[in-house]
Scaffold this motif. Structure first.
Motif, short mmCIF file in Angstrom:
data_model
loop_
_atom_site.label_atom_id
_atom_site.label_comp_id
_atom_site.label_asym_id
_atom_site.label_seq_id
_atom_site.Cartn_x
_atom_site.Cartn_y
_atom_site.Cartn_z
N LYS A 46 3.31 -7.61 -21.81
CA LYS A 46 4.07 -8.62 -20.88
C LYS A 46 4.63 -7.91 -19.78
CE LYS A 46 7.61 -12.32 -21.12
NZ LYS A 46 8.53 -12.94 -22.22
N GLU A 47 5.03 -6.67 -19.86
CA GLU A 47 5.95 -5.87 -18.89
C GLU A 47 4.42 -5.49 -17.80
OE1 GLU A 47 8.73 -3.94 -16.79
OE2 GLU A 47 8.91 -5.33 -18.37
N ILE A 48 3.67 -5.24 -18.13
CA ILE A 48 2.48 -4.50 -17.34
C ILE A 48 2.04 -5.62 -16.47
CG2 ILE A 48 0.08 -3.75 -17.09
CD1 ILE A 48 0.74 -2.15 -19.81
N THR A 49 1.87 -6.91 -17.16
CA THR A 49 1.54 -8.20 -16.27
C THR A 49 2.54 -8.38 -15.22
OG1 THR A 49 0.52 -8.93 -18.53
CG2 THR A 49 0.82 -10.65 -16.75
N HIS A 50 3.82 -8.62 -15.84
CA HIS A 50 4.93 -8.99 -14.89
C HIS A 50 4.75 -7.93 -13.60
CE1 HIS A 50 8.73 -10.51 -13.77
NE2 HIS A 50 9.20 -9.35 -13.55
N VAL A 51 4.74 -6.62 -13.90
CA VAL A 51 4.91 -5.66 -12.93
C VAL A 51 3.84 -5.70 -11.87
CG1 VAL A 51 4.96 -3.12 -12.31
CG2 VAL A 51 6.51 -4.01 -14.14
N THR A 52 2.61 -5.75 -12.38
CA THR A 52 1.38 -6.13 -11.52
C THR A 52 1.47 -7.21 -10.95
OG1 THR A 52 0.21 -6.59 -13.43
CG2 THR A 52 -0.07 -4.41 -12.73
N GLY A 53 1.90 -8.45 -11.42
CA GLY A 53 1.84 -9.68 -10.77
C GLY A 53 2.94 -9.45 -9.56
N ASN A 54 4.14 -9.02 -9.95
CA ASN A 54 5.18 -8.73 -8.91
C ASN A 54 4.51 -7.79 -7.72
OD1 ASN A 54 7.52 -10.46 -9.56
ND2 ASN A 54 8.18 -8.85 -10.72
N TRP A 55 3.81 -6.85 -7.92
CA TRP A 55 3.41 -5.92 -6.77
C TRP A 55 2.30 -6.57 -5.90
CZ3 TRP A 55 5.41 -2.57 -4.12
CH2 TRP A 55 6.84 -1.82 -4.74
N THR A 56 1.42 -7.60 -6.81
CA THR A 56 0.63 -8.34 -5.84
C THR A 56 1.33 -9.12 -4.82
OG1 THR A 56 -0.83 -8.45 -7.77
CG2 THR A 56 -1.09 -10.20 -6.35
N LEU A 57 2.35 -10.02 -5.21
CA LEU A 57 3.06 -10.79 -4.28
C LEU A 57 3.63 -9.85 -3.25
CD1 LEU A 57 4.77 -13.35 -6.76
CD2 LEU A 57 2.88 -13.80 -4.97
N ARG A 58 4.23 -8.82 -3.63
CA ARG A 58 5.03 -7.82 -2.50
C ARG A 58 3.87 -7.53 -1.62
NH1 ARG A 58 8.37 -4.70 -7.23
NH2 ARG A 58 9.76 -6.51 -7.59
N PHE A 59 2.53 -6.96 -2.02
CA PHE A 59 1.63 -6.79 -1.07
C PHE A 59 1.19 -7.86 -0.31
CE2 PHE A 59 1.52 -2.60 -3.57
CZ PHE A 59 1.73 -1.56 -2.42
N ILE A 60 1.28 -9.08 -0.92
CA ILE A 60 0.76 -10.19 -0.09
C ILE A 60 1.87 -10.20 1.12
CG2 ILE A 60 0.82 -12.81 0.12
CD1 ILE A 60 -0.63 -12.39 -2.85
N PHE A 65 0.50 -0.41 16.03
CA PHE A 65 0.06 0.20 14.81
C PHE A 65 0.31 -0.27 13.61
CE2 PHE A 65 4.51 1.39 15.65
CZ PHE A 65 5.02 1.22 14.10
N TRP A 66 0.94 -1.60 13.55
CA TRP A 66 1.15 -2.21 12.17
C TRP A 66 -0.15 -2.72 11.77
CZ3 TRP A 66 5.80 -1.68 10.28
CH2 TRP A 66 6.86 -1.45 10.96
N ILE A 67 -0.92 -3.27 12.69
CA ILE A 67 -2.24 -3.89 12.41
C ILE A 67 -3.17 -2.75 11.61
CG2 ILE A 67 -4.11 -5.01 13.48
CD1 ILE A 67 -1.48 -6.77 13.27
N SER A 68 -3.00 -1.69 12.12
CA SER A 68 -4.01 -0.55 11.59
C SER A 68 -3.57 -0.36 9.81
CB SER A 68 -3.85 0.51 12.17
OG SER A 68 -2.44 1.27 12.05
N TYR A 69 -2.19 -0.79 9.27
CA TYR A 69 -2.23 -0.68 8.09
C TYR A 69 -2.41 -2.03 7.09
CZ TYR A 69 0.59 2.96 10.06
OH TYR A 69 1.08 3.97 10.76
N ARG A 70 -2.75 -2.97 7.93
CA ARG A 70 -3.03 -4.55 7.29
C ARG A 70 -4.02 -4.44 6.29
NH1 ARG A 70 -3.71 -9.08 11.53
NH2 ARG A 70 -5.40 -7.89 11.94
N ARG A 71 -5.33 -3.85 6.71
CA ARG A 71 -6.42 -3.74 5.68
C ARG A 71 -5.87 -2.99 4.37
NH1 ARG A 71 -11.70 -0.75 7.55
NH2 ARG A 71 -10.58 -1.26 9.19
N MET A 72 -5.48 -2.19 4.67
CA MET A 72 -5.05 -1.20 3.45
C MET A 72 -4.11 -2.00 2.51
SD MET A 72 -3.58 2.60 3.05
CE MET A 72 -2.24 2.68 4.34
N PHE A 73 -3.16 -2.68 3.00
CA PHE A 73 -2.39 -3.33 2.20
C PHE A 73 -3.08 -4.66 1.62
CE2 PHE A 73 1.13 -1.73 5.17
CZ PHE A 73 1.68 -0.88 4.21
N GLY A 74 -4.01 -5.25 2.24
CA GLY A 74 -4.74 -6.32 1.88
C GLY A 74 -5.68 -5.84 0.61
#
Length: 191
Positions: free
Chosen positions: A37-51, A68-77
């Protein structure tokens, strides 16, 4: 090597920290009484944060006038896809141990799982077409395809809201930030 390349490398390793912390917690048995449950919660939260981070790149570029912000967008995606896949694989592989019958039943019967699974499916073509080569091959179709991130962001927050059933502060914060970022996108398109 220019400074922007160093920044990209730093961002890459910082973006891996949440999963490295999870591995550390697994190794040293620090995930609490319900580790799955903890792993599921943490990975789900980080998915939303990266979105959220991914959606914030274009407004940051517009407001700061720094490209320069745009050059990081693909990596964050791609980290959105990485953490969403870790989230889903925790459910499919660890929680349900690839019991496809039970997983299929959940997808059909539990609307929050259906919405989450749909969001992940929509992420797949975005991840597969994120390379510079695919951008060149798809041209204007690439941009249209990658607008799916708006739908994915809404599906992700709906997945979270339906999961918790009783609305709590955390999913509301994500919802407010995502709605603000989407409204900024609409406003920028209208101007």
């Amino acid at each position: 090597m220019n400074i922007q390349r160093y920044i990209k490398i730093l961002i890459f390793f910082l973006s891996l920290l949440p999963i490295l912390i999870i591995f550390y917690q697994i190794i040293f048995n620090q995930l609490g009484p319900e580790p799955v449950k903890e792993i599921t919660h943490v990975t789900g939260n980080w998915t939303l944060r990266f979105i959220i981070i991914t959606l914030a790149m274009t407004p940051l570029q517009k407001f700061t006038k720094f490209n320069f912000w745009i050059s990081y967008r693909r990596m964050f995606g791609l980290f959105v896809f990485f953490y969403a896949s870790a989230h889903m694989m925790t459910y499919v592989g660890i929680d349900y141990r690839f019991d496809w019958s039970s997983i299929s039943n959940d997808i059909v019967k539990k609307k929050f799982i259906f919405v989450g699974f749909l969001a992940w499916l929509l992420l797949v073509p975005l991840a597969l077409t994120s390379s510079k080569r695919m951008i060149r091959l798809l041209r204007d179709k690439w941009q249209k395809l990658h607008k799916l991130i708006y739908i994915i962001s809404l599906l992700g927050i709906i997945h979270y809201l339906w999961l918790v059933k009783v609305v709590t502060v955390e999913p509301l914060i994500y919802l407010i930030i995502i709605v603000i970022l989407l409204m900024l996108r609409v406003k920028m398109k209208l101007n």
